[in-house]
Design a protein around this motif. Sequence first.
Motif, PDB file in Angstrom:
ATOM      1  N   ILE A   1     -48.872 -38.232 -21.878  1.00 50.93           N
ATOM      2  CA  ILE A   1     -48.167 -39.483 -21.537  1.00 50.93           C
ATOM      3  C   ILE A   1     -49.005 -40.403 -20.643  1.00 50.93           C
ATOM      4  CG2 ILE A   1     -45.858 -38.510 -21.860  1.00 50.93           C
ATOM      5  CD1 ILE A   1     -45.762 -38.142 -18.775  1.00 50.93           C
TER       6      ILE A   1
ATOM      7  N   TRP B   1     -49.301 -43.806 -17.668  1.00 48.30           N
ATOM      8  CA  TRP B   1     -48.984 -43.941 -16.244  1.00 48.30           C
ATOM      9  C   TRP B   1     -48.024 -45.081 -15.923  1.00 48.30           C
ATOM     10  CZ3 TRP B   1     -50.460 -48.872 -15.854  1.00 48.30           C
ATOM     11  CH2 TRP B   1     -51.535 -49.313 -16.651  1.00 48.30           C
TER      12      TRP B   1
ATOM     13  N   LYS C   1     -48.768 -33.074 -20.298  1.00 46.22           N
ATOM     14  CA  LYS C   1     -49.895 -33.576 -19.489  1.00 46.22           C
ATOM     15  C   LYS C   1     -49.594 -35.002 -19.030  1.00 46.22           C
ATOM     16  CE  LYS C   1     -53.833 -35.774 -20.031  1.00 46.22           C
ATOM     17  NZ  LYS C   1     -53.878 -36.512 -18.752  1.00 46.22           N
TER      18      LYS C   1
ATOM     19  N   GLU D   1     -53.714 -38.985 -15.590  1.00 44.76           N
ATOM     20  CA  GLU D   1     -54.464 -38.635 -14.368  1.00 44.76           C
ATOM     21  C   GLU D   1     -54.102 -39.593 -13.216  1.00 44.76           C
ATOM     22  OE1 GLU D   1     -58.034 -39.887 -16.402  1.00 44.76           O
ATOM     23  OE2 GLU D   1     -58.708 -40.988 -14.666  1.00 44.76           O
TER      24      GLU D   1
ATOM     25  N   GLY E   1     -57.858 -36.639 -19.555  1.00 43.13           N
ATOM     26  CA  GLY E   1     -57.644 -36.679 -20.996  1.00 43.13           C
ATOM     27  C   GLY E   1     -58.722 -35.941 -21.762  1.00 43.13           C
TER      28      GLY E   1
ATOM     29  N   THR F   1     -47.658 -40.841 -25.911  1.00 41.28           N
ATOM     30  CA  THR F   1     -47.534 -42.263 -25.599  1.00 41.28           C
ATOM     31  C   THR F   1     -48.807 -42.667 -24.877  1.00 41.28           C
ATOM     32  OG1 THR F   1     -45.135 -42.151 -25.388  1.00 41.28           O
ATOM     33  CG2 THR F   1     -46.207 -44.030 -24.387  1.00 41.28           C
ATOM     34  N   GLY F   2     -49.416 -43.752 -25.330  1.00 39.23           N
ATOM     35  CA  GLY F   2     -50.650 -44.202 -24.700  1.00 39.23           C
ATOM     36  C   GLY F   2     -51.353 -45.207 -25.597  1.00 39.23           C
ATOM     37  N   SER F   3     -52.650 -45.300 -25.453  1.00 40.01           N
ATOM     38  CA  SER F   3     -53.396 -46.322 -26.188  1.00 40.01           C
ATOM     39  C   SER F   3     -53.656 -45.903 -27.637  1.00 40.01           C
ATOM     40  CB  SER F   3     -54.737 -46.546 -25.497  1.00 40.01           C
ATOM     41  OG  SER F   3     -55.495 -45.357 -25.541  1.00 40.01           O
TER      42      SER F   3
ATOM     43  N   TYR G   1     -58.007 -34.659 -33.791  1.00 39.24           N
ATOM     44  CA  TYR G   1     -57.909 -33.296 -33.242  1.00 39.24           C
ATOM     45  C   TYR G   1     -56.966 -32.444 -34.097  1.00 39.24           C
ATOM     46  CZ  TYR G   1     -59.664 -35.431 -28.849  1.00 39.24           C
ATOM     47  OH  TYR G   1     -60.368 -36.104 -27.897  1.00 39.24           O
TER      48      TYR G   1
ATOM     49  N   CYS H   1     -48.002 -46.093 -29.420  1.00 40.80           N
ATOM     50  CA  CYS H   1     -49.202 -46.743 -28.870  1.00 40.80           C
ATOM     51  C   CYS H   1     -48.884 -48.149 -28.384  1.00 40.80           C
ATOM     52  CB  CYS H   1     -50.324 -46.671 -29.884  1.00 40.80           C
ATOM     53  SG  CYS H   1     -50.750 -44.944 -30.269  1.00 40.80           S
ATOM     54  N   GLY H   2     -49.869 -48.947 -28.213  1.00 41.26           N
ATOM     55  CA  GLY H   2     -49.664 -50.228 -27.523  1.00 41.26           C
ATOM     56  C   GLY H   2     -48.979 -51.296 -28.348  1.00 41.26           C
TER      57      GLY H   2
ATOM     58  N   CYS I   1     -45.792 -51.536 -22.533  1.00 41.39           N
ATOM     59  CA  CYS I   1     -46.305 -51.519 -23.918  1.00 41.39           C
ATOM     60  C   CYS I   1     -45.698 -52.635 -24.746  1.00 41.39           C
ATOM     61  CB  CYS I   1     -46.052 -50.161 -24.548  1.00 41.39           C
ATOM     62  SG  CYS I   1     -44.364 -49.614 -24.351  1.00 41.39           S
TER      63      CYS I   1
ATOM     64  N   GLU J   1     -54.620 -55.734 -26.403  1.00 44.06           N
ATOM     65  CA  GLU J   1     -53.619 -55.448 -25.382  1.00 44.06           C
ATOM     66  C   GLU J   1     -54.289 -55.478 -24.005  1.00 44.06           C
ATOM     67  OE1 GLU J   1     -52.069 -51.462 -25.219  1.00 44.06           O
ATOM     68  OE2 GLU J   1     -50.070 -52.302 -24.968  1.00 44.06           O
TER      69      GLU J   1
HETATM   70  P1  NAP Z   1     -54.483 -43.769 -22.536  1.00 45.05           P
HETATM   71  O1  NAP Z   1     -55.778 -43.980 -21.899  1.00 45.05           O
HETATM   72  O2  NAP Z   1     -54.373 -43.686 -24.005  1.00 45.05           O
HETATM   73  O3  NAP Z   1     -53.915 -42.436 -21.894  1.00 45.05           O
HETATM   74  C1  NAP Z   1     -52.693 -41.868 -22.286  1.00 45.05           C
HETATM   75  C2  NAP Z   1     -52.777 -40.371 -22.073  1.00 45.05           C
HETATM   76  O4  NAP Z   1     -53.743 -39.818 -22.950  1.00 45.05           O
HETATM   77  C3  NAP Z   1     -53.224 -39.993 -20.658  1.00 45.05           C
HETATM   78  O5  NAP Z   1     -52.506 -38.843 -20.258  1.00 45.05           O
HETATM   79  C4  NAP Z   1     -54.685 -39.710 -20.862  1.00 45.05           C
HETATM   80  O6  NAP Z   1     -55.298 -38.892 -19.909  1.00 45.05           O
HETATM   81  C5  NAP Z   1     -54.664 -39.040 -22.209  1.00 45.05           C
HETATM   82  N1  NAP Z   1     -55.978 -38.998 -22.850  1.00 45.05           N
HETATM   83  C6  NAP Z   1     -57.050 -39.805 -22.644  1.00 45.05           C
HETATM   84  N2  NAP Z   1     -58.091 -39.408 -23.411  1.00 45.05           N
HETATM   85  C7  NAP Z   1     -57.672 -38.332 -24.106  1.00 45.05           C
HETATM   86  C8  NAP Z   1     -58.288 -37.470 -25.051  1.00 45.05           C
HETATM   87  N3  NAP Z   1     -59.561 -37.635 -25.435  1.00 45.05           N
HETATM   88  N4  NAP Z   1     -57.557 -36.451 -25.568  1.00 45.05           N
HETATM   89  C9  NAP Z   1     -56.277 -36.266 -25.190  1.00 45.05           C
HETATM   90  N5  NAP Z   1     -55.643 -37.035 -24.288  1.00 45.05           N
HETATM   91  C10 NAP Z   1     -56.330 -38.064 -23.751  1.00 45.05           C
HETATM   92  O7  NAP Z   1     -53.409 -44.843 -22.096  1.00 45.05           O
HETATM   93  P2  NAP Z   1     -53.095 -45.336 -20.627  1.00 45.05           P
HETATM   94  O8  NAP Z   1     -54.222 -46.201 -20.219  1.00 45.05           O
HETATM   95  O9  NAP Z   1     -52.706 -44.215 -19.758  1.00 45.05           O
HETATM   96  O10 NAP Z   1     -51.740 -46.167 -20.867  1.00 45.05           O
HETATM   97  C11 NAP Z   1     -51.721 -47.435 -21.366  1.00 45.05           C
HETATM   98  C12 NAP Z   1     -51.477 -47.434 -22.881  1.00 45.05           C
HETATM   99  O11 NAP Z   1     -50.255 -46.762 -23.208  1.00 45.05           O
HETATM  100  C13 NAP Z   1     -51.320 -48.820 -23.412  1.00 45.05           C
HETATM  101  O12 NAP Z   1     -52.051 -48.978 -24.591  1.00 45.05           O
HETATM  102  C14 NAP Z   1     -49.819 -48.928 -23.678  1.00 45.05           C
HETATM  103  O13 NAP Z   1     -49.438 -49.864 -24.607  1.00 45.05           O
HETATM  104  C15 NAP Z   1     -49.477 -47.561 -24.090  1.00 45.05           C
HETATM  105  N6  NAP Z   1     -48.047 -47.316 -23.899  1.00 45.05           N
HETATM  106  C16 NAP Z   1     -47.239 -47.263 -25.005  1.00 45.05           C
HETATM  107  C17 NAP Z   1     -45.890 -47.060 -24.875  1.00 45.05           C
HETATM  108  C18 NAP Z   1     -44.986 -46.972 -26.095  1.00 45.05           C
HETATM  109  O14 NAP Z   1     -43.888 -46.497 -25.970  1.00 45.05           O
HETATM  110  N7  NAP Z   1     -45.392 -47.404 -27.258  1.00 45.05           N
HETATM  111  C19 NAP Z   1     -45.337 -46.887 -23.619  1.00 45.05           C
HETATM  112  C20 NAP Z   1     -46.175 -46.956 -22.507  1.00 45.05           C
HETATM  113  C21 NAP Z   1     -47.533 -47.168 -22.666  1.00 45.05           C
HETATM  114  P3  NAP Z   1     -56.031 -39.632 -18.657  1.00 45.05           P
HETATM  115  O15 NAP Z   1     -54.930 -39.900 -17.746  1.00 45.05           O
HETATM  116  O16 NAP Z   1     -57.013 -38.694 -18.122  1.00 45.05           O
HETATM  117  O17 NAP Z   1     -56.672 -40.881 -19.168  1.00 45.05           O
END
Ligand code: NAP
Length: 496
Positions: free
Chosen positions: A163, A165, A189, A192, A222, A241-243, A253, A266-267, A300, A399
Amino acid sequence: MKNKDFWIKKAQGLKIETRAFIAGKYVPALSGKTFPAINPATGQEIAQVASCHKEDVDSAVSAARRAFEDRRWSGLAPQERKTILLKLAELIEKHHEEFALLETLNMGKPISYSYSGDIPGSVNCLRWNAEAIDKVYDQVAPTPDTKLAMVRRAPLGVIGAIIPWNYPLMMAMWKIAPCLATGNSLILKPAEQSPLSAIRLGALAKEAGVPDGVLNIIPGYGETAGQAIGRHMDIDCLAFTGSGEVGKLLMTYAGESNMKHVSLECGGKTPHIIMADCEDLDNAAEAAARGIFENQGEVCNAGSRLLVEESIAKPFLDKVLEHTKDWRVGDPMDPDTNMGPLVTKEQMDRVMSYIHCGDKEGAKKIVGGKQVMTESGGYYVEPTIFEGVTSKMTIAQEEIFGPVLAYMTFNGEEEAVKLANDTVYGLAAAVWTRDASKALRMATRIQAGSIWINCFDEGNITVPFGGFKQSGFGRDKSLYAFEKYTDLKTIWMSMD
Ligand code: NAP
Ligand code: MG
């Protein structure tokens, strides 16, 4: 709402747990490594947090698998799981102030939002899922009456949730609640940047009666902990949930390991569309400013592209500028602040580089654009608006995840839909018009998972949330979230 002094005093007395939670116990990372949790309002270190690697993930997955196989959780009646999860909701509520504080200290969200939005929202999500799970029925198929065919939903087993942050506890709960309600075991997880509230949940889950091994919390990076979850041969499903960038990695993976299920949130680059026949322009302008500046723009579905019909573009911009003044950057521990710092220095630099890119590509910055409160050591950026943005510009396509609005104009419904769909994303969209047929025509043609008509950012645990296109697939919230953590099992029985 308590005042700033109360929160500062409470923060001073806070005992912060920083270890991983595996098999019902808090443990340091096996390597002994840690990483710093930083307060983005000051740039100061709050604590050192366990930095988990593959061996910690392996240990958590073994515990989760044992718990699933011996049915200590998956074998409970839905009503029994409900009772335990409701108890957990009650315990989070009992520690409401502590959780609000952890969110604000760790990611910079204003305390008024953590306290009034994130924590109650997380508790509500947990309660709703707990209450729902003993009210969903399986099916019996219409077969010849010599045979009985049951179609049942079965839990998948061990789930890995990764997830971001921006809403730390809420994003955790959107995964934890349906995942545990349906009888799975979980490895979570947190990001960070914001692991503290998720880590705190471990002790409360144990106190509520969640059996050991069912909920495991693995703080770490990550590239290490996250990747180990993604590639694990004994994890059945990834809920992310993330990028988009990391979402794509997780699909790789899964494909390179055990073909585990993947769901991705994602975003987005949400188009917020104002038609000239919008009934209440003032209301729309308030929503437009809130839609991009709330949570510092780290949302997001932030309405980061404001698309306005040309004939009203100038007067509407004036209204938006007026409402932009409602958004005041300040110390997030002050209950009067509605915009805190960005989550990290890295995120601030990223947002500033997009602002410079907007300048370079020829958009016109009409408000904001600067770092502020630098003397605090925190990562503050002003509300920023660019006018004269075209769809090809980087700030209209990528984004930014910060308080930066791209103001764009169009002529007529056709062009609005075309612009709205002109990104790789499809998370959400909004349309303001008094013409109901037009609104529904546009809602049909815009590719997005949520569409708001004459409102913005409505949400409720009863409705699904997630994206089209590169905003991902799979849905959080509502009964549809159960689909992510279960699969259909058809059981035939002969009555001959
Ligand atoms: P991120 O960099 O994609 O990180 C998300 C999660 O993935 C973190 O826990 C991160 O760990 C982990 N991660 C990073 N690299 C990885 C890898 N190689 N393998 C497995 N896991 C890995 O995103 P963020 O910067 O935290 O959050 C912002 C993004 O989330 C934006 O793009 C936003 O739009 C999106 N988001 C989407 C929603 C939705 O519901 N659609 C909601 C909220 C946010 P680390 O912490 O170590 O980087
Ligand atoms: Mg990251």
